[in-house]
Design an enzyme around this catalytic site. Structure first.
Site, short mmCIF file in Angstrom:
data_model
loop_
_atom_site.label_atom_id
_atom_site.label_comp_id
_atom_site.label_asym_id
_atom_site.label_seq_id
_atom_site.Cartn_x
_atom_site.Cartn_y
_atom_site.Cartn_z
N PHE A 122 0.86 -1.18 0.00
CA PHE A 122 0.00 0.00 0.00
C PHE A 122 0.89 1.24 0.00
O PHE A 122 1.65 1.45 0.96
CB PHE A 122 -0.86 -0.06 1.26
CG PHE A 122 -1.85 1.04 1.47
CD1 PHE A 122 -3.04 1.08 0.76
CD2 PHE A 122 -1.63 2.00 2.45
CE1 PHE A 122 -3.99 2.07 1.01
CE2 PHE A 122 -2.58 2.99 2.71
CZ PHE A 122 -3.75 3.02 1.99
N ALA A 129 4.59 13.83 2.86
CA ALA A 129 3.17 13.58 3.15
C ALA A 129 3.04 12.32 4.01
O ALA A 129 2.90 11.22 3.49
CB ALA A 129 2.38 13.44 1.85
N GLY A 130 3.17 12.52 5.32
CA GLY A 130 3.03 11.40 6.26
C GLY A 130 1.66 11.48 6.90
O GLY A 130 0.67 11.00 6.33
N ILE A 156 7.49 2.00 2.66
CA ILE A 156 6.39 1.17 2.16
C ILE A 156 6.60 -0.30 2.56
O ILE A 156 7.54 -0.96 2.09
CB ILE A 156 6.24 1.33 0.62
CG1 ILE A 156 6.04 2.82 0.27
CG2 ILE A 156 5.09 0.48 0.09
CD1 ILE A 156 4.87 3.51 0.96
N ARG A 268 12.45 -16.70 38.32
CA ARG A 268 13.51 -15.85 38.87
C ARG A 268 13.35 -15.67 40.38
O ARG A 268 12.29 -15.24 40.85
CB ARG A 268 13.44 -14.48 38.18
CG ARG A 268 14.29 -13.42 38.77
CD ARG A 268 15.72 -13.55 38.35
NE ARG A 268 16.51 -12.44 38.86
CZ ARG A 268 17.82 -12.49 39.01
NH1 ARG A 268 18.50 -13.59 38.71
NH2 ARG A 268 18.47 -11.43 39.45
N GLY A 339 14.05 -7.21 34.52
CA GLY A 339 15.20 -6.51 35.10
C GLY A 339 16.35 -6.43 34.11
O GLY A 339 16.13 -6.22 32.91
N GLU A 363 0.20 3.36 10.18
CA GLU A 363 -1.26 3.36 9.92
C GLU A 363 -1.95 4.47 10.73
O GLU A 363 -3.08 4.33 11.19
CB GLU A 363 -1.87 1.97 10.16
CG GLU A 363 -1.24 0.96 9.20
CD GLU A 363 -2.11 -0.23 8.85
OE1 GLU A 363 -3.33 -0.14 9.03
OE2 GLU A 363 -1.54 -1.22 8.36
N SER A 366 -0.56 8.08 16.97
CA SER A 366 -1.54 8.26 18.06
C SER A 366 -2.20 9.64 17.96
O SER A 366 -3.39 9.79 18.24
CB SER A 366 -0.85 8.12 19.43
OG SER A 366 -0.49 6.76 19.63
#
Ligand code: COS
Length: 383
Positions: A122, A129-130, A156, A268, A339, A363, A366
């Site tokens: 795609f 252009a992000g 891509i 552990r 840890g 895609e 946030s």
């Protein structure tokens, strides 16, 4: 048409067994070689994993979104590079054709994508252009019976292997959605040049690169749906579905990380006892389990709404936002529970910690999800 529940349960348990017995043991090799073994790609084909969401009419399994999510919860338990090889065919590399292709385009490409004969890719993002996808500059100019494409697409996914690109390009004047069209470009093709695979923070084995169009001529029949001006809206519809798929993947990985954390904490010993006896460690496990379950419920609820044929732009954005942020926190706690060992490359949590960082970015970041959520919320209250 959903599979009957027995057949689906059988498929899900086959995928679960395959992930546990075959894919997880291969993770270190894939991380080291940055490559999915050809034998695995063939096994994916045999299991039907390239065609989960493509209808049976075109050779896929015809799963609905809820079923697809249930399988992605399983596939997500292994390194995300494995899911990625089939992920574009299931999602962003095929869905534009499903939503907006002509019957001929569907018949030509969907069976080949469903079988895994070709890998779909795609191509929306560009160097300039992000998040602002509408500002894309790649152009497609009509010249007789062909369109001539020029421009560069960036980051891509699966481009190095792709046999078919879904390319968003500008066919008209102005900056609006109406001037963006979508093209189905077969590879290799004269004028279609691939960059070197990108060097990334994580997700070794899932390859991305630049895709450069230099006077790349494609026949008029490559125009998706045979109509200009539909490309941007189609891309957004594709991402509405893709975002739910990525959210399901985040849930799968969170489940794996919780299991790794619990097993390690039980093994552990410190202060003469397994660290799982300590309430501060238990609190981290509890927070991760709670958040994972919340994301899982969101995925399933949104998927069911989508399967009823309702619009899920809002739910997909909410779910992708929550699930990708959630898996970041779960991975962080997993490293904390391990840890010093969690910081070492020989343990899978170190690798997953880097891998999951991408989910808050691709895609739609946030912040883009927040923008979509706010817009959709305001719209729903105003109407
Ligand atoms: N489904 C259908 N159509 C949609 C849509 C959706 N989910 N989202 C937007 N559209 C339509 C709009 O309705 C509008 O159509 P009209 O011109 O007919 O009104 C058109 O597309 C333009 O949309 P909008 O005006 O909202 O564009 P903006 O530039 O303001 O915002 C965002 C679009 C930011 C939401 C979009 O660019 C985006 O999602 N960016 C992130 C891109 C991304 O996820 N990239 C990842 C690369 S793929 S791995």
């Amino acid at each position: 048409m959903p599979l009957d529940s027995d057949t689906f349960d059988l498929l899900r348990s086959s995928v679960r067994r395959y992930v546990t017995e075959r894919l997880i043991p291969l993770e270190p090799e894939v991380a080291e070689s940055n490559e999915i073994p050809a034998a695995v790609i063939n096994e994916f084909r045999e299991l039907g994993l390239f065609g989960l969401s493509i209808s049976e009419e075109f050779g896929g399994l015809g799963l609905n979104m809820e079923e697809e999510a249930q399988l992605v919860f399983e596939l997500g338990q292994a390194s995300p590079a494995f899911r990625s090889i089939a992920g574009t065919n299931i999602g962003i590399g095929s869905q534009a054709i499903v939503f907006a292709g002509t019957q001929e385009q569907r018949e030509t490409y969907l069976p080949r994508l469903a079988s895994g004969e070709i890998i779909g890719s795609f191509a929306l993002t560009e160097p300039e252009a992000g998040s602002d996808a509408l500002s894309l500059k790649t152009s497609a100019c009509l010249d007789g019976d062909h369109y001539v494409l020029n421009g560069t697409k960036r980051f891509i996914t699966n481009a190095p292997y792709a046999g078919l690109f879904t390319v968003m390009a500008r066919t008209g004047q102005g900056n609006g959605a109406d001037s963006i069209s979508c093209f189905l470009v077969e590879a290799p093709a004269p004028g279609l040049v691939l960059g070197k695979p990108d060097k990334k923070m994580g997700q070794s084995g899932a390859l991305t690169c630049d895709v450069i169009f230099e006077n790349c001529r494609v026949p008029k029949s490559a125009l998706l749906g045979g109509v200009e001006g539909n490309g941007f809206r189609t891309a957004m519809k594709v991402l509405d579905k893709g975002r739910l798929h990525i959210a399901a993947l985040c849930v799968g990985i969170a489940q794996r990380l919780i299991r790794e954390s619990v097993l390690y904490a039980q093994d552990r010993k410190q202060f003469g006892r397994p660290i799982s006896d300590f309430q501060l460690v238990q609190a981290m496990i509890a927070d991760s389990q709670t958040e994972m379950w919340a994301a899982k419920c969101m995925v399933l609820e949104a998927a069911r709404k989508r399967d009823r044929g309702e619009n899920t732009t809002l739910e997909a954005a909410c779910t992708k936002l929550f699930a990708s942020e959630m898996v970041g926190r779960v991975a962080d706690r997993a490293v904390q529970i391990f840890g010093g060992a969690g910081y070492m490359a020989e343990y899978p949590v170190e690798r997953f910690y880097r891998d999951v960082r991408l989910f808050r970015i691709y895609e739609g970041t946030s912040q883009i999800q927040q923008l979509v959520i706010a817009r959709e919320t305001v719209k729903s209250i105003a109407s």
